[in-house]
Enzyme design. Structure first.
Site, PDB file in Angstrom:
ATOM      1  N   TYR A  34     -31.992  -6.965   0.074  1.00  0.00           N
ATOM      2  CA  TYR A  34     -32.396  -5.815   0.915  1.00  0.00           C
ATOM      3  C   TYR A  34     -33.858  -5.445   0.639  1.00  0.00           C
ATOM      4  CZ  TYR A  34     -27.261  -5.396   0.819  1.00  0.00           C
ATOM      5  OH  TYR A  34     -25.913  -5.640   0.880  1.00  0.00           O
ATOM      6  N   TRP A  40     -29.694   5.852   3.197  1.00  0.00           N
ATOM      7  CA  TRP A  40     -28.914   6.602   2.194  1.00  0.00           C
ATOM      8  C   TRP A  40     -29.148   6.047   0.794  1.00  0.00           C
ATOM      9  CZ3 TRP A  40     -22.863   6.679   1.727  1.00  0.00           C
ATOM     10  CH2 TRP A  40     -22.332   5.405   1.686  1.00  0.00           C
ATOM     11  N   ASP A  41     -29.591   4.770   0.701  1.00  0.00           N
ATOM     12  CA  ASP A  41     -29.978   4.244  -0.611  1.00  0.00           C
ATOM     13  C   ASP A  41     -31.079   5.110  -1.212  1.00  0.00           C
ATOM     14  OD1 ASP A  41     -28.909   1.983   1.062  1.00  0.00           O
ATOM     15  OD2 ASP A  41     -29.059   0.924  -0.843  1.00  0.00           O
ATOM     16  N   TYR A  88     -34.950 -10.504   6.227  1.00  0.00           N
ATOM     17  CA  TYR A  88     -33.666  -9.819   6.406  1.00  0.00           C
ATOM     18  C   TYR A  88     -33.303  -9.917   7.876  1.00  0.00           C
ATOM     19  CZ  TYR A  88     -30.113  -6.185   6.650  1.00  0.00           C
ATOM     20  OH  TYR A  88     -28.931  -5.509   6.862  1.00  0.00           O
ATOM     21  N   GLN A 109     -27.679   6.444   8.822  1.00  0.00           N
ATOM     22  CA  GLN A 109     -26.683   6.326   7.745  1.00  0.00           C
ATOM     23  C   GLN A 109     -26.242   7.732   7.322  1.00  0.00           C
ATOM     24  OE1 GLN A 109     -28.556   3.672   4.799  1.00  0.00           O
ATOM     25  NE2 GLN A 109     -26.929   2.185   5.208  1.00  0.00           N
ATOM     26  N   GLY A 170     -22.127   3.320   6.314  1.00  0.00           N
ATOM     27  CA  GLY A 170     -22.481   2.898   4.965  1.00  0.00           C
ATOM     28  C   GLY A 170     -21.410   1.995   4.360  1.00  0.00           C
ATOM     29  N   ASP A 172     -19.783  -0.698   5.691  1.00  0.00           N
ATOM     30  CA  ASP A 172     -19.866  -1.529   6.883  1.00  0.00           C
ATOM     31  C   ASP A 172     -18.626  -2.339   7.221  1.00  0.00           C
ATOM     32  OD1 ASP A 172     -22.285  -0.610   6.019  1.00  0.00           O
ATOM     33  OD2 ASP A 172     -23.276  -2.552   5.983  1.00  0.00           O
ATOM     34  N   ARG A 205     -18.965 -11.236   1.258  1.00  0.00           N
ATOM     35  CA  ARG A 205     -19.665 -10.638   2.407  1.00  0.00           C
ATOM     36  C   ARG A 205     -18.776 -10.661   3.657  1.00  0.00           C
ATOM     37  NH1 ARG A 205     -24.156  -7.749   2.014  1.00  0.00           N
ATOM     38  NH2 ARG A 205     -24.664  -8.422   4.120  1.00  0.00           N
ATOM     39  N   TRP A 358     -16.685  -3.718   0.742  1.00  0.00           N
ATOM     40  CA  TRP A 358     -16.050  -2.518   1.300  1.00  0.00           C
ATOM     41  C   TRP A 358     -14.581  -2.692   1.654  1.00  0.00           C
ATOM     42  CZ3 TRP A 358     -18.601   1.502  -0.034  1.00  0.00           C
ATOM     43  CH2 TRP A 358     -20.002   1.497  -0.034  1.00  0.00           C
ATOM     44  N   GLU A 401     -24.129  -4.699  -7.352  1.00  0.00           N
ATOM     45  CA  GLU A 401     -23.990  -3.915  -6.122  1.00  0.00           C
ATOM     46  C   GLU A 401     -22.578  -3.318  -6.018  1.00  0.00           C
ATOM     47  OE1 GLU A 401     -24.669  -6.445  -2.798  1.00  0.00           O
ATOM     48  OE2 GLU A 401     -24.764  -4.810  -1.331  1.00  0.00           O
TER      49      GLU A 401
HETATM   50  C1  9WN Z   1     -26.652  -3.097   6.425  1.00  0.00           C
HETATM   51  C2  9WN Z   1     -28.441  -1.443   1.519  1.00  0.00           C
HETATM   52  C3  9WN Z   1     -27.222  -1.382   2.424  1.00  0.00           C
HETATM   53  C4  9WN Z   1     -26.322  -0.171   2.128  1.00  0.00           C
HETATM   54  C5  9WN Z   1     -25.011  -0.232   2.882  1.00  0.00           C
HETATM   55  C6  9WN Z   1     -24.351  -1.576   2.581  1.00  0.00           C
HETATM   56  C7  9WN Z   1     -25.296  -2.727   2.954  1.00  0.00           C
HETATM   57  C8  9WN Z   1     -26.496  -3.579   4.983  1.00  0.00           C
HETATM   58  C9  9WN Z   1     -26.109  -5.045   4.965  1.00  0.00           C
HETATM   59  O1  9WN Z   1     -26.500  -2.606   2.233  1.00  0.00           O
HETATM   60  O2  9WN Z   1     -25.516  -2.717   4.361  1.00  0.00           O
HETATM   61  O3  9WN Z   1     -27.164  -1.806   6.437  1.00  0.00           O
HETATM   62  O4  9WN Z   1     -26.967  -5.873   5.278  1.00  0.00           O
HETATM   63  O5  9WN Z   1     -24.966  -5.368   4.665  1.00  0.00           O
HETATM   64  O6  9WN Z   1     -23.131  -1.687   3.235  1.00  0.00           O
HETATM   65  O7  9WN Z   1     -24.164   0.838   2.509  1.00  0.00           O
HETATM   66  O8  9WN Z   1     -26.991   0.995   2.496  1.00  0.00           O
HETATM   67  O9  9WN Z   1     -28.056  -1.332   0.185  1.00  0.00           O
END
Ligand code: 9WN
Length: 431
Positions: A34, A40-41, A88, A109, A170, A172, A205, A358, A401
Site C-alpha cells: 500500500y 482510515w489508516d 498499486y 472509508q 474497511g 473489504d 487475499r 476479513w 497486517e
Molecule cells: C483497498 C490499506 C487498506 C485498508 C483496508 C484494507 C485494505 C485495500 C486493498 O488495505 O484495503 O482499500 O487493496 O485491499 O482492507 O481496510 O485501509 O491498509
C-alpha cells in the site's frame, strides 16, 4: 505518558516501523502493498504517532484532509505522485480524479478521523494551539461528516449513512458482502491487474472474481461522476461499524467544539440521533449484535462479524444493549480477550477462514476499537485482558497486517503501520 520499562523493545520496534513508513508528510500503510496514503489508516496511525511526534501526527491528518474534495468527502486513497502509478491497482489512471492537492480515489472509508484529531490534540495541546491544529481541522471534519449526512443517507435508511463499495467498509472481503456482490457482474479477468499478489499470498487475499466485482462497482461509480445517486448504485449498504464510528466521531467533534469555544450541542444531538437509528435499524437484540442492512433488498445481512460488536463504541449505548453485546463478544463466536486478536468473522460461522482477508483473521484496528469502546464504557476487566492479548500478539507477529485469530500466526504484509501505531498506543495507555 510513558511505557513500562519491559515494553521498551516493543515500543522501539513499533517506532522503527512508523519512521520507516513515514514519507515526509504522511505514513504509508505498507511500503510494498500500500504505497500511498489511505484514509482510515492515517487516522489509526495518528493515534499511535502522537506518542512519538505530536507534530507528525497532526501533519498526518492535515495531509489527508489537504486532499478533501469540495463536496466534503475524504478520499479513501490519496496517491503519491512520486510513486509509479502502476505500483498499486487500481491506480490514478483508473480513478481519473484529482483535487488541487493530489490524485485520489472517489470512495471513502469509515469516519475515525475526528476521534484521531481529538486524541492527537490531547497529546500536546500547547503545540497544537501554536500550530492552529484544531481551527484548521474542525471545519474540515464538520464538512466530512456533513458530506456523509447530505449525500449518503438513503431515503429508506432510517437516518443511517450508507457505503457504496466494500472498500468503503474497511472490511473489504467480509462474508457480509458476498450476497450483495453476487448481483455484480465482474469486469473481464484481463482488465484487473492483481498487484497485491506480488506482495501477499493469494490464499490471504480476495479471489479474482471478487476483485473483478470490486473493479466493476468502482468503475460504475466513477462513470456516474462519483455522484451519489443512491438509487442507481448496485451496492448500497448500511454498515454498523461505519455508523457506530460516525456516532463516536460526533462525540469527539463535540469535545473539539467545546475546546474551541464553539457550540458542542449539535454534535451531541447528531451522535444521539445516529445511535438511535443504529439501535432501531441494525441492532438485533435476539442475536445480541448488529447486522448490516442491504438497502436494495431492505433486508439485514445475517453474518456475525466484528462490525456487529461496534455498538460498544456508542457513547449513549443503553446498559442492556452494552451487556448483551458484551456477552456476544465473550461467547463462542468471538472469544473476546481469549484469542490472539478479535476475529473479524464468527469463529463458528459457515464462511470462517482464519487466514483470508476479513473472513476470520484478527486485525489490530478493529480489536483496538473494541478495546477503546470497552475502556470508555467502564468495562475495564475485559479491556485489560484484550489489551494483554493484543500486546502478546504484537510481540510475536512482527507487526503483520492481520493474524490467525487463535494462533496469532501472521498473515498479509509485515511492518504494517496501524499495527505498529496501535501497539504503541496500547503501550502508552494502561486500561
Ligand atoms: C483497498 C490499506 C487498506 C485498508 C483496508 C484494507 C485494505 C485495500 C486493498 O488495505 O484495503 O482499500 O487493496 O485491499 O482492507 O481496510 O485501509 O491498509
Amino acid at each position: 505518558m510513558t511505557t513500562a520499562e519491559g515494553d521498551a523493545p516493543l515500543a522501539h520496534a513499533a517506532a522503527r516501523v512508523l519512521f520507516a513508513n513515514w514519507t515526509g508528510g504522511y505514513t504509508v500503510p505498507s511500503r510494498s502493498l500500500y504505497p500511498h496514503q489511505w484514509s482510515w489508516d492515517s487516522a489509526f496511525i495518528a493515534i499511535g504517532l502522537r506518542h512519538l511526534s505530536p507534530r507528525r501526527a497532526q501533519r498526518e491528518l492535515e495531509s489527508l484532509f489537504g486532499a478533501q474534495w469540495a463536496d466534503g468527502r475524504v478520499p479513501h486513497i490519496v496517491f503519491d505522485p512520486a510513486t509509479p502509478s502502476d505500483a498499486y491497482f487500481p491506480g490514478p489512471e483508473f480513478w481519473r480524479h484529482s483535487t488541487a492537492a493530489a490524485a485520489t480515489t472517489g470512495l471513502v472509508q469509515p469516519p475515525v478521523h475526528a476521534i484521531a484529531a481529538w486524541e492527537t490534540y490531547r497529546a500536546a495541546p500547547d503545540e497544537a494551539r501554536r500550530r492552529g491544529f484544531l481551527p484548521r481541522m474542525y471545519p474540515r471534519l464538520v464538512a466530512w461528516h456533513a458530506y456523509l449526512t447530505r449525500c449518503r443517507t438513503p431515503s429508506t435508511g432510517g437516518g443511517l449513512v450508507a457505503i457504496v463499495h466494500p472498500w468503503e467498509s474497511g472490511m473489504d472481503n467480509s462474508p457480509s458482502w458476498d450476497a450483495p456482490l453476487a448481483r455484480v457482474e465482474p469486469v473481464p479477468a484481463g482488465t484487473v491487474q492483481r498487484r497485491d499478489l506480488q506482495h501477499a499470498p493469494a490464499a490471504d487475499r480476495p479471489t479474482d472474481t471478487d476483485y473483478g466485482r470490486y473493479v466493476r462497482l468502482a468503475a460504475d461509480y466513477r462513470d456516474l461522476g462519483y455522484v451519489d445517486k443512491l438509487d442507481a448504485l448496485d451496492f448500497v449498504i448500511l454498515d454498523p461499524m461505519t455508523n457506530a464510528l460516525l456516532a463516536a466521531a460526533e462525540g469527539a467533534l463535540a469535545e473539539i467544539a467545546a475546546e474551541m469555544g464553539a457550540d458542542p450541542a449539535p454534535h451531541r444531538a447528531r451522535s444521539a440521533e445516529i445511535t438511535d437509528a443504529l439501535l432501531t435499524g441494525l441492532y438485533d437484540a435476539d442475536e445480541g449484535l448488529a447486522f448490516p442492512r442491504d438497502v436494495r433488498t431492505g433486508e439485514p445481512i445475517h453474518h456475525r462479524t466484528v462490525a456487529g460488536l461496534m455498538p460498544l463504541l456508542l457513547p449513549g449505548i443503553p446498559d442492556a444493549v452494552l451487556q448483551t453485546v458484551l456477552q456476544t463478544g465473550l461467547g463462542a463466536s468471538f472469544e473476546l480477550g481469549r484469542t490472539a486478536l478479535v476475529p473479524s468473522y464468527d469463529l463458528t460461522g459457515p464462511a470462517f477462514e482464519p487466514g483470508r482477508y476479513w473472513r476470520g483473521p484478527g486485525w489490530f484496528n478493529t480489536s483496538w476499537l473494541l478495546w477503546r469502546g470497552l475502556v470508555d464504557r467502564g468495562q475495564t476487566g475485559v479491556a485489560a485482558r484484550l489489551r494483554e492479548r493484543m500486546l502478546d500478539t504484537a510481540r510475536r507477529c512482527g507487526f503483520r497486517e492481520y493474524v490467525h485469530p487463535i494462533t496469532g500466526e501472521g498473515h498479509g504484509v509485515g511492518d504494517f503501520s496501524w499495527t505498529a501505531a496501535l501497539t504503541l498506543d496500547l503501550l502508552h495507555r494502561r486500561t
